[in-house]
Design a protein around this motif. Sequence first.
Motif, PDB file in Angstrom:
ATOM      1  N   ILE A 109      70.079  10.849  66.699  1.00  0.00           N
ATOM      2  CA  ILE A 109      68.939  11.552  67.099  1.00  0.00           C
ATOM      3  C   ILE A 109      68.588  12.567  65.655  1.00  0.00           C
ATOM      4  O   ILE A 109      67.323  12.445  65.660  1.00  0.00           O
ATOM      5  CB  ILE A 109      69.046  12.310  68.580  1.00  0.00           C
ATOM      6  CG1 ILE A 109      68.971  11.072  69.605  1.00  0.00           C
ATOM      7  CG2 ILE A 109      67.913  13.363  68.643  1.00  0.00           C
ATOM      8  CD1 ILE A 109      69.520  11.827  70.888  1.00  0.00           C
ATOM      9  N   LEU A 110      69.112  13.059  65.322  1.00  0.00           N
ATOM     10  CA  LEU A 110      69.214  13.776  64.201  1.00  0.00           C
ATOM     11  C   LEU A 110      68.431  13.098  63.182  1.00  0.00           C
ATOM     12  O   LEU A 110      67.443  13.398  62.585  1.00  0.00           O
ATOM     13  CB  LEU A 110      70.284  14.718  63.698  1.00  0.00           C
ATOM     14  CG  LEU A 110      70.501  16.030  64.409  1.00  0.00           C
ATOM     15  CD1 LEU A 110      71.826  16.422  64.002  1.00  0.00           C
ATOM     16  CD2 LEU A 110      69.490  16.863  64.468  1.00  0.00           C
ATOM     17  N   VAL A 111      69.040  12.047  62.856  1.00  0.00           N
ATOM     18  CA  VAL A 111      68.568  10.960  61.848  1.00  0.00           C
ATOM     19  C   VAL A 111      67.116  10.443  62.160  1.00  0.00           C
ATOM     20  O   VAL A 111      66.288  10.557  61.294  1.00  0.00           O
ATOM     21  CB  VAL A 111      69.215   9.676  61.728  1.00  0.00           C
ATOM     22  CG1 VAL A 111      68.510   8.741  60.743  1.00  0.00           C
ATOM     23  CG2 VAL A 111      70.873  10.137  60.806  1.00  0.00           C
ATOM     24  N   ALA A 112      66.783  10.304  63.560  1.00  0.00           N
ATOM     25  CA  ALA A 112      65.560   9.989  63.985  1.00  0.00           C
ATOM     26  C   ALA A 112      64.528  10.896  63.647  1.00  0.00           C
ATOM     27  O   ALA A 112      63.152  10.887  63.365  1.00  0.00           O
ATOM     28  CB  ALA A 112      65.570   9.546  65.675  1.00  0.00           C
ATOM     29  N   GLU A 120      53.600   3.453  60.228  1.00  0.00           N
ATOM     30  CA  GLU A 120      53.720   3.246  61.601  1.00  0.00           C
ATOM     31  C   GLU A 120      54.857   2.747  62.379  1.00  0.00           C
ATOM     32  O   GLU A 120      55.242   3.110  63.226  1.00  0.00           O
ATOM     33  CB  GLU A 120      52.338   2.862  62.105  1.00  0.00           C
ATOM     34  CG  GLU A 120      51.075   3.551  61.508  1.00  0.00           C
ATOM     35  CD  GLU A 120      51.079   4.875  62.583  1.00  0.00           C
ATOM     36  OE1 GLU A 120      51.343   4.792  63.686  1.00  0.00           O
ATOM     37  OE2 GLU A 120      50.734   5.980  61.810  1.00  0.00           O
ATOM     38  N   SER A 121      55.214   1.624  61.524  1.00  0.00           N
ATOM     39  CA  SER A 121      56.331   0.936  62.292  1.00  0.00           C
ATOM     40  C   SER A 121      57.585   1.872  62.227  1.00  0.00           C
ATOM     41  O   SER A 121      58.314   1.847  63.079  1.00  0.00           O
ATOM     42  CB  SER A 121      56.777  -0.333  61.602  1.00  0.00           C
ATOM     43  OG  SER A 121      56.897  -0.098  60.114  1.00  0.00           O
ATOM     44  N   ILE A 122      57.740   2.641  61.115  1.00  0.00           N
ATOM     45  CA  ILE A 122      58.889   3.540  60.945  1.00  0.00           C
ATOM     46  C   ILE A 122      58.862   4.718  62.204  1.00  0.00           C
ATOM     47  O   ILE A 122      59.660   4.884  62.930  1.00  0.00           O
ATOM     48  CB  ILE A 122      59.005   4.067  59.620  1.00  0.00           C
ATOM     49  CG1 ILE A 122      59.652   3.282  58.582  1.00  0.00           C
ATOM     50  CG2 ILE A 122      59.825   5.464  59.739  1.00  0.00           C
ATOM     51  CD1 ILE A 122      61.003   2.622  59.006  1.00  0.00           C
ATOM     52  N   LYS A 123      57.695   5.277  62.335  1.00  0.00           N
ATOM     53  CA  LYS A 123      57.350   6.258  63.239  1.00  0.00           C
ATOM     54  C   LYS A 123      57.888   5.669  64.587  1.00  0.00           C
ATOM     55  O   LYS A 123      58.501   6.199  65.567  1.00  0.00           O
ATOM     56  CB  LYS A 123      55.864   6.487  63.200  1.00  0.00           C
ATOM     57  CG  LYS A 123      55.455   7.670  62.283  1.00  0.00           C
ATOM     58  CD  LYS A 123      53.905   7.857  62.186  1.00  0.00           C
ATOM     59  CE  LYS A 123      53.622   8.428  60.949  1.00  0.00           C
ATOM     60  NZ  LYS A 123      52.118   8.517  60.865  1.00  0.00           N
ATOM     61  N   SER A 124      57.272   4.475  64.985  1.00  0.00           N
ATOM     62  CA  SER A 124      57.517   3.800  66.375  1.00  0.00           C
ATOM     63  C   SER A 124      58.983   3.303  66.616  1.00  0.00           C
ATOM     64  O   SER A 124      59.560   3.502  67.559  1.00  0.00           O
ATOM     65  CB  SER A 124      56.617   2.768  66.602  1.00  0.00           C
ATOM     66  OG  SER A 124      56.816   1.470  65.751  1.00  0.00           O
ATOM     67  N   PHE A 125      59.702   3.093  65.490  1.00  0.00           N
ATOM     68  CA  PHE A 125      61.098   2.540  65.644  1.00  0.00           C
ATOM     69  C   PHE A 125      61.659   3.813  66.024  1.00  0.00           C
ATOM     70  O   PHE A 125      62.519   3.783  66.937  1.00  0.00           O
ATOM     71  CB  PHE A 125      61.438   2.095  64.200  1.00  0.00           C
ATOM     72  CG  PHE A 125      62.925   1.794  64.278  1.00  0.00           C
ATOM     73  CD1 PHE A 125      63.405   0.702  64.640  1.00  0.00           C
ATOM     74  CD2 PHE A 125      63.910   2.420  63.392  1.00  0.00           C
ATOM     75  CE1 PHE A 125      64.740   0.355  64.664  1.00  0.00           C
ATOM     76  CE2 PHE A 125      65.187   2.324  63.376  1.00  0.00           C
ATOM     77  CZ  PHE A 125      65.601   1.044  64.017  1.00  0.00           C
ATOM     78  N   LEU A 127      60.776   6.882  67.260  1.00  0.00           N
ATOM     79  CA  LEU A 127      60.306   7.189  68.403  1.00  0.00           C
ATOM     80  C   LEU A 127      61.074   6.477  69.471  1.00  0.00           C
ATOM     81  O   LEU A 127      61.796   7.063  70.724  1.00  0.00           O
ATOM     82  CB  LEU A 127      59.116   7.284  68.665  1.00  0.00           C
ATOM     83  CG  LEU A 127      58.425   7.526  70.021  1.00  0.00           C
ATOM     84  CD1 LEU A 127      58.896   9.242  70.507  1.00  0.00           C
ATOM     85  CD2 LEU A 127      56.877   7.417  70.254  1.00  0.00           C
ATOM     86  N   GLU A 128      61.336   5.275  69.356  1.00  0.00           N
ATOM     87  CA  GLU A 128      61.906   4.441  70.654  1.00  0.00           C
ATOM     88  C   GLU A 128      63.338   4.558  70.513  1.00  0.00           C
ATOM     89  O   GLU A 128      64.171   4.473  71.563  1.00  0.00           O
ATOM     90  CB  GLU A 128      61.540   2.898  70.023  1.00  0.00           C
ATOM     91  CG  GLU A 128      61.525   1.884  71.331  1.00  0.00           C
ATOM     92  CD  GLU A 128      60.947   2.172  72.641  1.00  0.00           C
ATOM     93  OE1 GLU A 128      61.385   1.898  73.800  1.00  0.00           O
ATOM     94  OE2 GLU A 128      59.923   2.932  72.555  1.00  0.00           O
ATOM     95  N   LEU A 133      68.197   6.214  73.087  1.00  0.00           N
ATOM     96  CA  LEU A 133      69.527   7.207  73.173  1.00  0.00           C
ATOM     97  C   LEU A 133      69.608   8.225  74.118  1.00  0.00           C
ATOM     98  O   LEU A 133      70.415   8.595  74.742  1.00  0.00           O
ATOM     99  CB  LEU A 133      69.681   8.037  71.679  1.00  0.00           C
ATOM    100  CG  LEU A 133      69.977   6.858  70.708  1.00  0.00           C
ATOM    101  CD1 LEU A 133      69.885   7.812  69.372  1.00  0.00           C
ATOM    102  CD2 LEU A 133      71.208   6.195  70.623  1.00  0.00           C
ATOM    103  N   LEU A 134      68.203   8.702  74.517  1.00  0.00           N
ATOM    104  CA  LEU A 134      68.429   9.700  75.648  1.00  0.00           C
ATOM    105  C   LEU A 134      68.101   9.444  76.860  1.00  0.00           C
ATOM    106  O   LEU A 134      67.742  10.083  77.739  1.00  0.00           O
ATOM    107  CB  LEU A 134      67.114  10.984  75.163  1.00  0.00           C
ATOM    108  CG  LEU A 134      67.252  11.557  73.823  1.00  0.00           C
ATOM    109  CD1 LEU A 134      66.206  12.517  73.565  1.00  0.00           C
ATOM    110  CD2 LEU A 134      68.559  12.422  73.973  1.00  0.00           C
TER     111      LEU A 134
END
Length: 137
Positions: A109-112, A120-125, A127-128, A133-134
């Motif tokens: 989660i910290l890495v995210a 945009e693909s990195i942002k959505s990756f 986020l998902e 994880l949560l």
Amino acid sequence: MYQLNYRSQARKDLQMKDLEAILSSANLTNTAFDISGCLIFHNGYFLQILEGDKEDVLAKKKKIKKDSRHEAVTLLGESVVEKRTFPEWNMAYHEPEDKSMRQFVHNLILVAEFSGKSSESIKSFWLEVRKILLGGK
């Protein structure tokens, strides 16, 4: 450079040997086609981002969609980028022990949260990844 990411749900009866076969195949084909990326498997979901030549990544996506070991393959994002986010990873996998699962999830989660959000693909990756994880929160 082209990036694409997706989420899918593992078959209910997916076994460790199935996951090992996925990883083995991915390592071979991704190396052969110069595709890099990141695969996360958690709580019955796969999240993957692929990056490489657009034609090769789209061919890989087509193969992934036909794989019977998962279902509900959903495209989350795609982008054209100047450079790779995961240049050294043709496929990475880590299986934490049960006792360290909480720390593993926390670290991911910290890495995210702190990863570069360069496309945009990195942002959505990421986020998902955070949602999976949560537990969907």
